[in-house]
Design a protein around this motif. Structure first.
Motif, PDB file in Angstrom:
ATOM      1  N   UNK A 221     -39.784 -63.728  18.037  1.00  0.00           N
ATOM      2  CA  UNK A 221     -39.589 -65.108  17.592  1.00  0.00           C
ATOM      3  C   UNK A 221     -39.531 -65.036  16.075  1.00  0.00           C
ATOM      4  N   UNK A 222     -38.367 -65.282  15.517  1.00  0.00           N
ATOM      5  CA  UNK A 222     -38.221 -65.183  14.058  1.00  0.00           C
ATOM      6  C   UNK A 222     -38.607 -63.798  13.590  1.00  0.00           C
ATOM      7  N   UNK A 223     -39.622 -63.713  12.738  1.00  0.00           N
ATOM      8  CA  UNK A 223     -40.099 -62.436  12.207  1.00  0.00           C
ATOM      9  C   UNK A 223     -41.226 -61.835  13.045  1.00  0.00           C
ATOM     10  N   UNK A 224     -41.674 -62.544  14.055  1.00  0.00           N
ATOM     11  CA  UNK A 224     -42.805 -62.100  14.869  1.00  0.00           C
ATOM     12  C   UNK A 224     -42.325 -61.251  16.044  1.00  0.00           C
ATOM     13  N   UNK A 225     -42.830 -60.029  16.129  1.00  0.00           N
ATOM     14  CA  UNK A 225     -42.518 -59.103  17.204  1.00  0.00           C
ATOM     15  C   UNK A 225     -43.812 -58.872  17.978  1.00  0.00           C
ATOM     16  N   UNK A 226     -43.755 -59.028  19.306  1.00  0.00           N
ATOM     17  CA  UNK A 226     -44.964 -58.871  20.107  1.00  0.00           C
ATOM     18  C   UNK A 226     -44.628 -58.325  21.489  1.00  0.00           C
ATOM     19  N   UNK A 227     -45.678 -58.002  22.248  1.00  0.00           N
ATOM     20  CA  UNK A 227     -45.489 -57.486  23.600  1.00  0.00           C
ATOM     21  C   UNK A 227     -46.276 -58.340  24.592  1.00  0.00           C
ATOM     22  N   UNK A 228     -46.430 -57.847  25.810  1.00  0.00           N
ATOM     23  CA  UNK A 228     -47.053 -58.617  26.887  1.00  0.00           C
ATOM     24  C   UNK A 228     -48.537 -58.855  26.694  1.00  0.00           C
ATOM     25  N   UNK A 229     -49.151 -58.217  25.723  1.00  0.00           N
ATOM     26  CA  UNK A 229     -50.591 -58.372  25.518  1.00  0.00           C
ATOM     27  C   UNK A 229     -50.947 -59.698  24.845  1.00  0.00           C
ATOM     28  N   UNK A 230     -49.963 -60.410  24.340  1.00  0.00           N
ATOM     29  CA  UNK A 230     -50.230 -61.688  23.690  1.00  0.00           C
ATOM     30  C   UNK A 230     -50.677 -62.708  24.744  1.00  0.00           C
ATOM     31  N   UNK A 231     -51.638 -63.528  24.388  1.00  0.00           N
ATOM     32  CA  UNK A 231     -52.068 -64.584  25.311  1.00  0.00           C
ATOM     33  C   UNK A 231     -51.034 -65.711  25.288  1.00  0.00           C
ATOM     34  N   UNK A 232     -51.062 -66.527  26.312  1.00  0.00           N
ATOM     35  CA  UNK A 232     -50.136 -67.656  26.349  1.00  0.00           C
ATOM     36  C   UNK A 232     -50.462 -68.667  25.258  1.00  0.00           C
TER      37      UNK A 232
END
Length: 176
Positions: A154-165
């Motif tokens: 999302x924009x500059x944010x890169x993340x994986x499945x470990x992020x909470x909802x």
């Protein structure tokens, strides 16, 4: 990860939701990956709400991998509707993800033809291959240095499945 934005596009992938939505989530997944399944399950309701509210467009980029086991999804990716409705696409993804162990075993070799046969005859799916899209996604991931799945951006944010909802919604709200 360094700045990967110049290599990414909103034009390649399966677009779900309004193209005028203020936030775009790019999602690099492989349909045989158990971590991608986890993300799919965890985020299903969140995405449904955000897309219904017109806040998010979800762009699913089916990432063909050569790693044993994950490579079975390379054939299964051809059965995901590329221009279906949100509901149709989610239904197909759900069926594919929840039958991973049957069509993509990790303990023995099966042919990609057997995977296609499973998609057509057991899941009742219709082939909707888009080789140009798959090649473009592979080129995009290579140029951006995306190697792991799932990877969401999302924009500059890169993340994986470990992020909470909760964290996921917070990123969406910040982007709004």
């Amino acid at each position: 990860m360094e700045n990967i934005q110049p290599a990414l596009t909103n034009e390649i992938g399966i677009r779900l939701g309004n193209s005028d939505a203020p936030v775009v989530v790019k999602e690099y997944v492989n349909l045989r990956c158990p971590f991608c399944l986890k993300w799919f399950e965890d985020s299903k309701e969140t995405y449904a709400q955000l897309i219904a509210e017109g806040k998010v467009q979800r762009i699913i980029k089916l990432f063909n991998k050569e790693k044993f086991g994950l490579h079975y999804a390379n054939a299964m990716h051809d059965f995901v509707p590329k221009n279906g409705t949100y509901e149709e696409t989610i239904e197909v993804l759900d069926a594919i993800y929840h039958s991973q162990q049957e069509w993509g075993p990790m303990d023995r070799e099966v042919s990609l033809g057997e995977v296609c046969d499973y998609a057509e005859n057991r899941l009742g799916l219709v082939k909707d291959a888009d080789e140009a899209m798959q090649a473009a996604i592979l080129e995009e991931t290579t140029a951006a240095g995306i190697r792991f799945i799932p990877t969401m951006i999302i924009g500059e944010h890169v993340f994986d499945q470990k992020i909470s909802q909760e964290e996921f919604v917070e990123l969406i709200n910040k982007a709004l």
